[in-house]
Design a protein around this motif. Structure first.
Motif, PDB file in Angstrom:
ATOM      1  N   ALA A  13       0.936  -1.286  -0.077  1.00 38.78           N
ATOM      2  CA  ALA A  13      -0.019   0.107  -0.087  1.00 38.78           C
ATOM      3  C   ALA A  13       0.974   1.217  -0.088  1.00 38.78           C
ATOM      4  O   ALA A  13       0.601   2.234  -0.755  1.00 38.78           O
ATOM      5  N   TYR A  14       2.024   1.127   0.855  1.00 35.07           N
ATOM      6  CA  TYR A  14       2.913   2.502   0.903  1.00 35.07           C
ATOM      7  C   TYR A  14       3.362   2.598  -0.392  1.00 35.07           C
ATOM      8  O   TYR A  14       3.364   3.868  -1.081  1.00 35.07           O
ATOM      9  N   LEU A  15       3.979   1.578  -0.866  1.00 33.14           N
ATOM     10  CA  LEU A  15       4.566   1.906  -2.455  1.00 33.14           C
ATOM     11  C   LEU A  15       3.604   2.217  -3.356  1.00 33.14           C
ATOM     12  O   LEU A  15       3.854   3.126  -4.075  1.00 33.14           O
ATOM     13  N   LEU A  16       2.319   1.585  -3.633  1.00 33.04           N
ATOM     14  CA  LEU A  16       1.632   1.926  -4.640  1.00 33.04           C
ATOM     15  C   LEU A  16       0.665   3.164  -4.508  1.00 33.04           C
ATOM     16  O   LEU A  16       0.239   3.806  -5.363  1.00 33.04           O
ATOM     17  N   ARG A  17       0.492   3.665  -3.135  1.00 36.95           N
ATOM     18  CA  ARG A  17      -0.177   4.537  -2.682  1.00 36.95           C
ATOM     19  C   ARG A  17       0.496   5.962  -2.581  1.00 36.95           C
ATOM     20  O   ARG A  17      -0.122   7.070  -2.799  1.00 36.95           O
ATOM     21  N   HIS A  18       1.542   5.900  -1.922  1.00 30.08           N
ATOM     22  CA  HIS A  18       2.097   6.933  -1.625  1.00 30.08           C
ATOM     23  C   HIS A  18       3.789   7.362  -1.907  1.00 30.08           C
ATOM     24  O   HIS A  18       4.290   8.442  -1.890  1.00 30.08           O
ATOM     25  N   ASN A  19       4.434   6.279  -2.023  1.00 30.76           N
ATOM     26  CA  ASN A  19       5.971   6.427  -2.607  1.00 30.76           C
ATOM     27  C   ASN A  19       6.305   5.164  -3.343  1.00 30.76           C
ATOM     28  O   ASN A  19       6.959   4.337  -3.090  1.00 30.76           O
ATOM     29  N   PRO A  20       6.078   5.578  -4.927  1.00 30.01           N
ATOM     30  CA  PRO A  20       6.558   4.420  -5.665  1.00 30.01           C
ATOM     31  C   PRO A  20       8.148   4.117  -5.758  1.00 30.01           C
ATOM     32  O   PRO A  20       8.352   3.178  -6.192  1.00 30.01           O
ATOM     33  N   SER A  21       8.915   5.095  -5.072  1.00 24.64           N
ATOM     34  CA  SER A  21      10.150   4.757  -4.722  1.00 24.64           C
ATOM     35  C   SER A  21      11.077   4.332  -5.961  1.00 24.64           C
ATOM     36  O   SER A  21      11.650   3.288  -5.958  1.00 24.64           O
ATOM     37  N   GLY A  22      11.125   5.250  -6.791  1.00 26.41           N
ATOM     38  CA  GLY A  22      11.925   4.859  -8.274  1.00 26.41           C
ATOM     39  C   GLY A  22      11.255   3.954  -9.260  1.00 26.41           C
ATOM     40  O   GLY A  22      11.519   3.962 -10.435  1.00 26.41           O
ATOM     41  N   GLY A  29      -1.831   4.820 -12.258  1.00 19.04           N
ATOM     42  CA  GLY A  29      -1.339   4.042 -10.881  1.00 19.04           C
ATOM     43  C   GLY A  29      -0.813   2.712 -11.115  1.00 19.04           C
ATOM     44  O   GLY A  29      -0.524   2.028 -10.121  1.00 19.04           O
ATOM     45  N   PHE A  30      -0.633   2.423 -12.332  1.00 15.50           N
ATOM     46  CA  PHE A  30       0.085   0.971 -12.661  1.00 15.50           C
ATOM     47  C   PHE A  30       1.377   0.917 -12.431  1.00 15.50           C
ATOM     48  O   PHE A  30       1.934   1.850 -13.005  1.00 15.50           O
ATOM     49  N   VAL A  31       2.168  -0.030 -12.012  1.00 10.82           N
ATOM     50  CA  VAL A  31       3.421  -0.431 -11.921  1.00 10.82           C
ATOM     51  C   VAL A  31       3.851  -1.693 -12.460  1.00 10.82           C
ATOM     52  O   VAL A  31       2.797  -2.619 -12.221  1.00 10.82           O
ATOM     53  N   SER A  32       4.901  -2.047 -13.000  1.00  9.89           N
ATOM     54  CA  SER A  32       5.358  -3.377 -13.450  1.00  9.89           C
ATOM     55  C   SER A  32       5.312  -4.320 -12.236  1.00  9.89           C
ATOM     56  O   SER A  32       5.807  -4.112 -11.100  1.00  9.89           O
ATOM     57  N   LEU A  33       4.629  -5.684 -12.411  1.00 10.84           N
ATOM     58  CA  LEU A  33       4.496  -6.723 -11.282  1.00 10.84           C
ATOM     59  C   LEU A  33       6.252  -6.959 -11.089  1.00 10.84           C
ATOM     60  O   LEU A  33       6.275  -7.196  -9.866  1.00 10.84           O
ATOM     61  N   GLU A  34       7.087  -7.152 -12.250  1.00 19.00           N
ATOM     62  CA  GLU A  34       8.462  -7.505 -12.109  1.00 19.00           C
ATOM     63  C   GLU A  34       9.023  -6.384 -11.186  1.00 19.00           C
ATOM     64  O   GLU A  34       9.884  -6.867 -10.271  1.00 19.00           O
ATOM     65  N   LEU A  37       7.639  -6.700  -7.575  1.00 17.05           N
ATOM     66  CA  LEU A  37       8.328  -7.876  -6.896  1.00 17.05           C
ATOM     67  C   LEU A  37       9.748  -7.537  -6.468  1.00 17.05           C
ATOM     68  O   LEU A  37      10.268  -8.053  -5.539  1.00 17.05           O
ATOM     69  N   GLY A  38      10.363  -6.892  -7.357  1.00 21.78           N
ATOM     70  CA  GLY A  38      11.755  -6.518  -7.110  1.00 21.78           C
ATOM     71  C   GLY A  38      12.013  -5.738  -5.713  1.00 21.78           C
ATOM     72  O   GLY A  38      12.801  -6.097  -4.853  1.00 21.78           O
ATOM     73  N   LYS A  39      11.152  -4.742  -5.525  1.00 27.37           N
ATOM     74  CA  LYS A  39      11.190  -4.003  -4.316  1.00 27.37           C
ATOM     75  C   LYS A  39      10.766  -4.899  -3.234  1.00 27.37           C
ATOM     76  O   LYS A  39      11.408  -4.689  -2.211  1.00 27.37           O
ATOM     77  N   LEU A  40       9.714  -5.784  -3.145  1.00 35.25           N
ATOM     78  CA  LEU A  40       9.335  -6.389  -2.252  1.00 35.25           C
ATOM     79  C   LEU A  40      10.129  -7.361  -2.034  1.00 35.25           C
ATOM     80  O   LEU A  40      10.289  -7.788  -0.595  1.00 35.25           O
ATOM     81  N   ARG A  41      11.024  -8.007  -2.700  1.00 36.11           N
ATOM     82  CA  ARG A  41      11.890  -9.071  -2.386  1.00 36.11           C
ATOM     83  C   ARG A  41      13.269  -8.451  -1.872  1.00 36.11           C
ATOM     84  O   ARG A  41      14.114  -9.444  -1.235  1.00 36.11           O
ATOM     85  N   LYS A  42      13.307  -7.363  -1.588  1.00 34.05           N
ATOM     86  CA  LYS A  42      14.431  -6.630  -0.730  1.00 34.05           C
ATOM     87  C   LYS A  42      14.067  -6.924   0.401  1.00 34.05           C
ATOM     88  O   LYS A  42      15.344  -7.176   1.269  1.00 34.05           O
ATOM     89  N   ARG A  43      13.006  -7.042   0.843  1.00 34.82           N
ATOM     90  CA  ARG A  43      12.546  -7.309   2.410  1.00 34.82           C
ATOM     91  C   ARG A  43      12.153  -8.792   2.634  1.00 34.82           C
ATOM     92  O   ARG A  43      12.241  -9.202   3.667  1.00 34.82           O
TER      93      ARG A  43
END
Length: 178
Positions: A13-22, A29-34, A37-43
């Motif tokens: 929610a943070y990434l898609l609503r408030h801070n797409p972080s690069g 409002g669409f971003v690539s799934l890949e 996933l790259g951002k999420l997999r860092k955590r």
């Protein structure tokens, strides 16, 4: 499903609503799934695409949408995106809030604060749950969507439970009996 589902959902929610972080984000409002996933997999290195799809599908509020190889939040943005959503085909919706805020809303109407659109609930019960985020005894306001629509105000369906609008003038809002 991977562990930490709530934490993943909050970060999503943070990434898609408030801070797409690069990440490259479209006007819708669409971003690539890949890319996401790259951002999420860092955590969460073991997070799979299936895990993410399941999280989106099982989200009780219908916050997210996957189309093809892209994902977006349907509502709740503070960033400059404008998802196209269908017009609401309902006559009445609800808004749960504090007593103090309800008095101001009844005078001035509903206005977005910190987000692009105001959020309305499909049922009194859902509005009560939303209101409980701010107070133990929420006030539920009823919104005359039919009247607002006749006045040219667009209310959109973000999910089965959540509807959004840019504003609702006070003349279309009344106190609801719970």
């Amino acid at each position: 499903m991977v562990r930490n589902q709530t934490k993943i959902s909050k970060y999503l929610a943070y990434l898609l609503r408030h801070n797409p972080s690069g990440m490259k984000i479209s006007r819708e409002g669409f971003v690539s799934l890949e890319e996401l996933l790259g951002k999420l997999r860092k955590r969460w290195p073991n997070l799979s695409e299936k895990d993410l799809q399941r999280l989106v599908k099982e989200d009780s509020k219908g916050r997210y949408e996957i189309k093809g190889r892209e994902i977006r939040a349907r509502y709740g943005h503070s960033i400059d995106v404008n998802p196209t959503l269908p017009e609401a085909k309902v006559d009445k919706l609800y808004h749960g809030t504090t007593y103090e805020a309800s008095q101001k809303i009844l005078e001035e109407g509903l206005k977005s604060k910190g987000r692009q659109k105001i959020h309305l609930s499909a049922s009194i019960e859902d509005a009560v749950e939303v209101g409980k985020r701010r107070t133990s005894n929420p006030v539920v306001l009823a919104v005359n969507v039919k009247g607002a629509r006749r006045a040219g105000i667009r209310v959109e369906k973000a999910s089965d439970k959540v509807f959004v609008a840019h504003r609702i003038p006070s003349r279309f809002i009344s106190k609801s009996s719970k």
